[in-house]
Design an enzyme around this catalytic site. Structure first.
Site, mmCIF file in Angstrom:
data_model
loop_
_atom_site.group_PDB
_atom_site.id
_atom_site.type_symbol
_atom_site.label_atom_id
_atom_site.label_comp_id
_atom_site.label_asym_id
_atom_site.label_seq_id
_atom_site.Cartn_x
_atom_site.Cartn_y
_atom_site.Cartn_z
ATOM 1 N N MET A 196 -13.680 8.430 13.137
ATOM 2 C CA MET A 196 -13.700 7.035 12.707
ATOM 3 C C MET A 196 -12.350 6.313 12.793
ATOM 4 O O MET A 196 -12.259 5.167 12.350
ATOM 5 C CB MET A 196 -14.221 6.935 11.263
ATOM 6 C CG MET A 196 -15.618 7.492 11.063
ATOM 7 S SD MET A 196 -16.257 7.305 9.375
ATOM 8 C CE MET A 196 -16.546 5.528 9.322
ATOM 9 N N ASP B 50 -18.575 19.519 11.988
ATOM 10 C CA ASP B 50 -20.039 19.610 11.962
ATOM 11 C C ASP B 50 -20.589 19.290 13.339
ATOM 12 O O ASP B 50 -19.930 18.625 14.147
ATOM 13 C CB ASP B 50 -20.620 18.644 10.927
ATOM 14 C CG ASP B 50 -20.254 17.193 11.213
ATOM 15 O OD1 ASP B 50 -21.104 16.467 11.749
ATOM 16 O OD2 ASP B 50 -19.114 16.786 10.908
ATOM 17 N N HIS C 260 0.797 -1.224 0.000
ATOM 18 C CA HIS C 260 0.000 0.000 0.000
ATOM 19 C C HIS C 260 0.832 1.278 0.000
ATOM 20 O O HIS C 260 0.279 2.372 -0.068
ATOM 21 C CB HIS C 260 -0.929 0.000 1.224
ATOM 22 C CG HIS C 260 -1.704 -1.272 1.365
ATOM 23 N ND1 HIS C 260 -1.296 -2.303 2.189
ATOM 24 C CD2 HIS C 260 -2.842 -1.692 0.763
ATOM 25 C CE1 HIS C 260 -2.158 -3.303 2.099
ATOM 26 N NE2 HIS C 260 -3.094 -2.966 1.242
#
Length: 240
Positions: free
Chosen positions: A181, A205, A5
């Site tokens: 997250m 937010d 990756h």
């Protein structure tokens, strides 16, 4: 030494890596805050850069969304590239009324509804906490720069569009400062492989009021959070 990756050569990364979720934010940080920044990886468009900040070599790389994604990149950076410290710099949502949009949160711990850490920790609950010295350095950096920052728990959720809206009431009761997250996963990976980690988030937010920043603002600003992260590295170097 490329991984599945990351296609950077050995030595391409500094020992400290700032990690936003968005690879375009990584590009913004490199171009705005680092001198002589060079792109070192671009697999799957997950950009990574290395440059200097006030003479200190630092890298920045995106980690994607969610614990599985960030865990892959954090693990490979630590085990294959010798990274010692990871600072997540990302966005989060607020549930408490006293937490406002654009507030900066230094995550001293991260609760989670993900089962990933239970898999790592043989079906036990792992206390996903930040490194104390990194946290202290971030607090000191915020004070030195006159940036208001809150310190406390984050909540790392598996679902962005959660059906369990009543859970927000529980989070508020327990004093959760921000919902994101990744932090719990990054903290656990760092612990597993002997590295150190911290998450610094900007409230993008408010889940209760509906107030939110634009995607462009999330990508191109949030400079206070980035300044705290970078300055904390310099403070940490002096303390070692």
């Amino acid at each position: 030494m490329a991984t599945p990756h990351i296609n950077a050569p050995e030595g391409a990364f500094a020992d400290v890596v700032l990690m936003p979720g968005d690879p375009l934010r990584a590009k913004y940080i490199a171009e705005t805050f680092l001198e002589d920044a060079v792109q070192v990886t671009d697999v799957r468009n997950m950009f990574g850069y290395t440059g200097t900040y006030k003479g200190r070599r630092i890298s920045v790389m995106g980690h994607g969304m969610g614990i599985p994604s960030c865990s892959i990149y954090a693990k490979e950076l630590i085990t294959e590239y010798g990274v010692k410290k990871i600072i997540r710099v990302g966005s989060c949502g607020a549930v408490r009324q006293d937490v406002k949009v654009r507030d900066v949160i230094i995550g001293s711990g991260a609760c989670t509804d993900s089962k990933v850490n239970r898999i790592r920790f043989r079906d036990n609950d792992f206390a996903a906490i930040s490194d104390f010295d990194m946290t202290l350095a971030a607090v000191q950096a915020a004070k030195q720069k006159g940036i208001a920052a809150r310190v406390g728990n984050l909540f790392s959720a598996d679902l962005f569009y959660t059906p369990d809206v009543e859970m927000f009431d529980v989070m508020e009761k327990y004093g959760i400062l921000g919902v994101e997250m990744e932090a719990a996963g990054i903290y656990a990976v760092a612990a597993e492989y002997g590295a150190k980690a911290l998450a610094i988030c900007t409230v993008s937010d408010h889940i209760r009021t509906g107030e939110q920043t634009s995607s462009e603002e999330r990508q191109l600003t949030f400079n206070d959070m980035i300044t705290i992260a970078l300055e904390s590295v310099l403070i940490g170097d002096k303390a070692e």
